[in-house]
Scaffold this motif. Structure first.
Motif, short mmCIF file in Angstrom:
data_model
loop_
_atom_site.label_atom_id
_atom_site.label_comp_id
_atom_site.label_asym_id
_atom_site.label_seq_id
_atom_site.Cartn_x
_atom_site.Cartn_y
_atom_site.Cartn_z
N ALA A 81 7.60 -8.60 -3.58
CA ALA A 81 7.44 -7.16 -3.38
C ALA A 81 7.41 -6.84 -1.88
O ALA A 81 6.52 -7.31 -1.16
CB ALA A 81 6.15 -6.68 -4.04
N ALA A 82 8.35 -6.05 -1.44
CA ALA A 82 8.44 -5.67 -0.03
C ALA A 82 8.04 -4.21 0.15
O ALA A 82 8.28 -3.37 -0.73
CB ALA A 82 9.86 -5.89 0.48
N GLY A 83 7.46 -3.91 1.31
CA GLY A 83 7.10 -2.53 1.62
C GLY A 83 6.17 -1.94 0.59
O GLY A 83 5.20 -2.58 0.16
N ASN A 84 6.47 -0.73 0.14
CA ASN A 84 5.59 -0.04 -0.81
C ASN A 84 5.53 -0.74 -2.17
O ASN A 84 4.57 -0.57 -2.90
CB ASN A 84 6.05 1.41 -0.98
CG ASN A 84 5.00 2.27 -1.64
OD1 ASN A 84 3.83 2.26 -1.26
ND2 ASN A 84 5.40 3.01 -2.67
N LYS B 20 -0.81 2.84 -1.02
CA LYS B 20 0.46 3.36 -1.51
C LYS B 20 1.02 4.44 -0.58
O LYS B 20 0.28 5.20 0.05
CB LYS B 20 0.28 3.93 -2.92
CG LYS B 20 -0.02 2.85 -3.96
CD LYS B 20 -0.07 3.43 -5.35
CE LYS B 20 -0.29 2.33 -6.39
NZ LYS B 20 0.85 1.39 -6.46
N ALA B 21 2.34 4.50 -0.53
CA ALA B 21 3.02 5.47 0.34
C ALA B 21 2.65 6.90 -0.02
O ALA B 21 2.67 7.79 0.84
CB ALA B 21 4.53 5.26 0.25
N GLU B 22 2.29 7.14 -1.26
CA GLU B 22 1.99 8.50 -1.71
C GLU B 22 0.48 8.80 -1.67
O GLU B 22 0.03 9.84 -2.18
CB GLU B 22 2.52 8.71 -3.12
CG GLU B 22 1.98 7.76 -4.17
CD GLU B 22 2.77 6.46 -4.30
OE1 GLU B 22 2.69 5.84 -5.38
OE2 GLU B 22 3.46 6.06 -3.33
N ASP B 23 -0.31 7.91 -1.06
CA ASP B 23 -1.77 8.07 -1.04
C ASP B 23 -2.17 8.99 0.12
O ASP B 23 -2.15 8.59 1.29
CB ASP B 23 -2.43 6.70 -0.89
CG ASP B 23 -3.94 6.76 -1.06
OD1 ASP B 23 -4.50 7.88 -1.06
OD2 ASP B 23 -4.56 5.68 -1.17
N LEU B 24 -2.57 10.20 -0.21
CA LEU B 24 -2.92 11.19 0.81
C LEU B 24 -4.37 11.07 1.26
O LEU B 24 -4.82 11.84 2.11
CB LEU B 24 -2.64 12.60 0.28
CG LEU B 24 -1.20 12.87 -0.15
CD1 LEU B 24 -1.05 14.33 -0.58
CD2 LEU B 24 -0.21 12.53 0.96
N ALA B 25 -5.10 10.09 0.71
CA ALA B 25 -6.49 9.91 1.11
C ALA B 25 -6.61 9.04 2.35
O ALA B 25 -7.73 8.79 2.82
CB ALA B 25 -7.29 9.29 -0.04
N ILE B 26 -5.49 8.58 2.87
CA ILE B 26 -5.51 7.68 4.03
C ILE B 26 -4.52 8.17 5.08
O ILE B 26 -3.56 8.88 4.76
CB ILE B 26 -5.13 6.23 3.62
CG1 ILE B 26 -3.77 6.21 2.91
CG2 ILE B 26 -6.20 5.63 2.72
CD1 ILE B 26 -3.26 4.83 2.58
N PRO B 27 -4.74 7.81 6.35
CA PRO B 27 -3.79 8.19 7.40
C PRO B 27 -2.41 7.58 7.14
O PRO B 27 -2.28 6.53 6.50
CB PRO B 27 -4.41 7.62 8.67
CG PRO B 27 -5.86 7.49 8.37
CD PRO B 27 -5.93 7.15 6.90
N GLU B 28 -1.40 8.21 7.66
CA GLU B 28 -0.02 7.80 7.40
C GLU B 28 0.26 6.38 7.86
O GLU B 28 1.07 5.67 7.26
CB GLU B 28 0.93 8.77 8.08
CG GLU B 28 2.39 8.56 7.72
CD GLU B 28 3.30 9.63 8.29
OE1 GLU B 28 4.52 9.51 8.15
OE2 GLU B 28 2.76 10.59 8.90
N GLU B 29 -0.39 5.92 8.90
CA GLU B 29 -0.09 4.59 9.45
C GLU B 29 -0.36 3.47 8.44
O GLU B 29 0.23 2.39 8.53
CB GLU B 29 -0.90 4.34 10.72
CG GLU B 29 -2.40 4.32 10.49
CD GLU B 29 -3.18 4.04 11.76
OE1 GLU B 29 -2.73 3.18 12.55
OE2 GLU B 29 -4.23 4.68 11.97
#
Length: 528
Positions: free
Chosen positions: A309-312, A469-478
């Protein structure tokens, strides 16, 4: 009229026979006579006793002690159809493999029966005599030899004879044609002199049906037969077989070490494949294929479907599609294990930078997970509870998440039973037992598993992770799109835990150096 006649003739042919329409097999007497002649005699060699035979006998003796006076039926299981007339590679039920010592693919439909005898007069002073029922090699003068695509030697190769298995395993053997009588004879209520059966269910439907019919036919009141009570009888046997595997003997430990060693080599193959994987539209499949080749070369199979599994995709806990690209700036999470010929499997995860170098934020997340793994390892001491490993690892993760400002509450509130907010980014358990199954001993009682005491001979994983996860808005984008898991296989000894997979680098600097060394050997580096 002719068209109608042909149609009626075709529809009269049973569906089960139609798969052979393509075969055009000869059926003449002349062909049969010729096929039965001019074959070299089979070698008459008595094989040596298998190294596992004494260990398997000890296991059967332990199970015998738990169920005196009862017939125990442990099927290997049948072949399973993949599609049409193509079967999956056969793999016996783990309980059967554990009690017989048989691995590989040569005993479909076999059944082990432990027949009750007077207490103390059975095998090794136990309460039962064990017999392995299976279908031996058909003679070359039989049609099965060349006409049976599932069991004929012409199609699948030679199979051991009854005598060969008996010599190898130190176990009585009998032809499978005798199985029905062996299962059903004398069945009935013990209070009126009958024999009670315990069966490992949902392994072989034919054996389930045979036992159910015997129970029904011999019940004093068949119409009011308590099926739930019978299910409990069978579940207790499966439970006992599972709990028997909580402690591994010396032979099992050696098999696990072999599986781990091959798995470590497989991870090296993954790194060697990365330069090509980075240029392929299904780079994850390139990685998966590299590991699979090692599993088939050095062992029997994969212990479970590889996660590449790569990336997201690395944030998807059971990502086994492996259809994605691998980009140079991403992390690659590989969770894979080689299953040895004995069927014991490793289970190792490493997360590596696809281009050989961690970014600052990737390294930060990676080292947090490594710290959690080390905390779990430190907690895994003889006498501690199995659940203590998880508590120690997840507490570290909660602390790191709080330091990064990601926790919406304090560490104390998060790790309390009423909180658990930190588990948003690690929803799985930290450890599971390992052996014949990747999630071994799964039917063991809770008090012997999660609440069990860590004891020398146990083998289990330690595998914390963080999944942003890429779609997790509870964390900063980095942080988004970063998934990290580090998993090792641990043997508990009297002196403490031993990391069986320590040969595979774990520290971030060591991972980078290991990857660079392999690239240098190959005179290739990934695309930046």
């Amino acid at each position: 009229m002719n068209h109608a006649d042909n149609s009626n003739h075709s529809s009269a042919q049973p569906l089960a026979e139609r798969v052979n329409n393509r075969s055009q097999r000869p059926t003449s007497d002349a062909f049969k006579a010729f096929m039965a002649s001019h074959w070299a005699p089979a070698p008459q060699v008595t094989p040596a006793r298998d190294a596992v035979a004494d260990h398997a006998a000890t296991r059967r003796r332990a199970i015998s002690g738990q169920f005196p006076g009862e017939r125990l039926v442990i099927p290997a299981g049948p072949l399973k159809v993949r599609s049409n007339d193509c079967d999956y590679r056969f793999r016996p039920h783990s309980g059967f493999a554990h009690l017989t010592g048989l691995g590989l693919d040569h005993e479909p439909d076999a059944v082990l029966i432990l027949e009750p005898v007077e207490e103390g007069t059975g095998d090794d002073g136990g309460n039962h005599r064990a017999t392995l029922y299976f279908r031996p090699l058909a003679g070359r003068d039989t049609e099965q030899f060349y006409a049976d695509a599932r069991s004929g030697e012409f199609w699948i190769g030679a199979r051991p004879t009854l005598a060969e298995f008996q010599a190898r395993l130190g176990l009585e053997t009998a032809h499978i044609d005798e199985l029905e009588t062996a299962v059903t004879k004398g069945v009935g209520a013990p209070e009126i002199g009958g024999i009670s059966i315990r069966l490992v269910r949902k392994v072989d439907e034919n054996i389930d049906a045979l036992v159910d019919t015997a129970r029904y036919n011999t019940a004093r009141d068949p119409e009011n037969l308590d099926l739930s009570e019978l299910d409990t009888l069978d579940e207790k046997l499966s439970e006992a077989l599972s709990e028997l595997r909580l402690l591994k003997d010396d032979w099992e430990v050696e098999q696990l070490k072999l599986a781990v060693a091959a798995t470590v080599e497989g991870f090296g193959d993954v790194v060697r494949a990365l330069p090509r994987a980075l240029t392929h539209h299904r780079g994850e499949r390139v990685v998966e294929g590299a590991f699979f080749a090692r599993a088939r070369e050095e062992g029997n199979e994969l212990g479970y479907d590889t996660i590449a599994a790569a990336g997201n995709n690395a944030t998807v806990l059971h990502w086994t599609r492996n259809t994605g690209r691998i980009n140079a700036g991403e992390l690659l999470l590989v969770d894979a294990g080689v299953e040895a010929d004995s069927l014991y499997t490793a289970d190792i995860t490493r997360t590596m930078p696809a281009n050989g170098k961690f970014t600052d934020v990737q390294r930060k997340v990676y080292e947090a997970v490594l710290d959690a793994a080390d905390a779990g390892f430190a907690a895994a001491q003889p006498g501690a509870k199995f659940r203590d490993v998880h508590a120690a690892a997840t507490a570290v993760l909660a602390e790191r998440l709080a330091e990064w400002g990601l926790l919406p509450v304090s560490v104390e509130e998060a790790i309390s039973p009423e909180g658990q907010q930190h588990r948003r980014w690690m929803p799985h358990g930290t450890s599971h037992h390992l052996g014949l199954d990747v999630h071994d001993c799964a039917q063991a009682k809770r008090e012997l598993y999660l609440d069990g005491i860590l004891t020398p001979g146990m083998v289990f994983t330690i595998e914390p992770g963080l999944y942003f996860k890429a779609e997790d808005l509870a964390i900063p984008e980095e942080y988004r799109g970063i998934g990290v898991r580090i998993e090792d296989d641990i043997l508990m000894t009297a002196g403490g835990p031993v990391n069986l997979s320590a040969a595979l680098p774990r520290k971030a600097d060591d991972v980078e150096a290991w990857m660079a060394g392999i690239y240098q050997e190959e005179e290739r580096i990934p695309h930046a």
